[in-house]
Design a protein around this motif. Structure first.
Motif: not given
Lengths: 213, 213
Positions: A68-69, A75-76, A86-91, A102-103
């Protein structure tokens, strides 16, 4: 969840404090080699250092890690190099009282962001990557003005938590998304004045230099 | 009490609306010759027209009439010519949520001001005449900033009543009490931007002219 915290942006701190409040185990990440011990990573660095940080992290992240950034102006997609691993990426960044912008790259990311923000008693609003720079500029401008107003009169009963933190380097980064001349001018002057009254010399100097361009 | 209302400043309107809410009978004063029908007069004119209005009223006021002006930037001494005719002179202006800045020439004036403001559910704070110009400048500056912040982001749950009205002509009049260069500059830029976003052309123009001096 075991959460690693990288960086010292105020948005990042706000997220990890909220996660700790919700019972997660947050640890400052001293060595990226330790990442394997964690399920999630909060990248709390500012706009200017986000790409370099992502590049540095590339060889340490792994499949299934939640990343999470917390930079409102980005943006994400800046996390794309990690997503390839393979990470789950979130902003996820706070932009108003108990509301987080959230993005995410997919539905799993959105769901995880909603869960984490929801645990903190806040709600999410989804933004497209392209909307975030302009949103950040408006939000930081409003925060500067409220901080200046608070400094000018000590009479209002405005609750301090409405003020919102705003890092000098984020104020600088978000400025360049503004196109309207009147808003650019007022944003710079507010930054200069905030620099004066809150003794943020680097911010004051930057605003002065931009004004004289 | 039968109350006559003169002028159209927002502070004056706020006072007479509060007095009406407390059950007083407020009538717009069309002809100063009618003043004898009233027990109190609210002089709701701005800083720039206060002296001329007082001069005009001099031949109509009478012993025992309560005269309240609502200009935050001015003390009570501007009412001296009327006090010579036996009026009870008071300056009363809202400067924060439910707080009114009061200046009076004697204890009777203070008592009456407290009663009127108290009936409205607000409290009084006494200021010396010399303190009021600087107070007004700080208050108007903070109000401009909050209005600009509100305009910039539509996300905050800030209650609108916290914003506070501020007349363009009062913004102009109060500016000249400011001595600190940084505050003068930020005040002008805020006035200019408020002129832009709230379509107050005369305010925008004034700020531009002052900036170029």
């Amino acid at each position: 969840m075991r959460v690693a915290h990288l960086g010292d942006s105020s948005a990042g701190r706000e997220l990890v404090e909220g996660m700790m409040g919700a019972g997660h185990d947050v640890v400052k990440l001293e060595d990226p080699g330790d990442l394997r011990e964690f399920q999630a990573l909060v990248v709390g660095v500012g706009d200017a250092r986000l790409e370099a940080t992502v590049e540095m992290l590339e060889s340490f992240v792994f499949d299934g890690l939640i990343v999470i950034h917390t930079c409102l102006s980005r943006g994400v997609q800046v996390l794309d190099p990690l997503e390839a691993h393979g990470v789950v990426a979130v902003a996820a960044a706070p932009f108003a009282q108990k509301r987080w912008a959230i993005s995410a790259l997919d539905e799993l990311g959105e769901t995880i962001a909603s869960l984490i923000v929801g645990e903190m008693g806040a709600t999410t609003v989804e933004y497209r990557d392209t909307e975030r720079p302009g949103l950040a500029a408006r939000v930081y401008y409003a925060r500067m003005l409220r901080r200046l107003a608070r400094h000018a009169d000590l009479f209002e009963d405005e609750p301090p938590e409405l003020l919102g933190n705003v890092d000098s380097e984020e104020i600088v980064a978000a400025f360049y998304a503004i196109e309207e001349p009147g808003l650019r001018r007022s944003y710079l002057e507010s930054a200069r004045r905030l620099g004066e009254v809150e003794l943020r010399e680097e911010l004051e100097l930057w605003a002065l230099q931009e004004e004289n361009k």
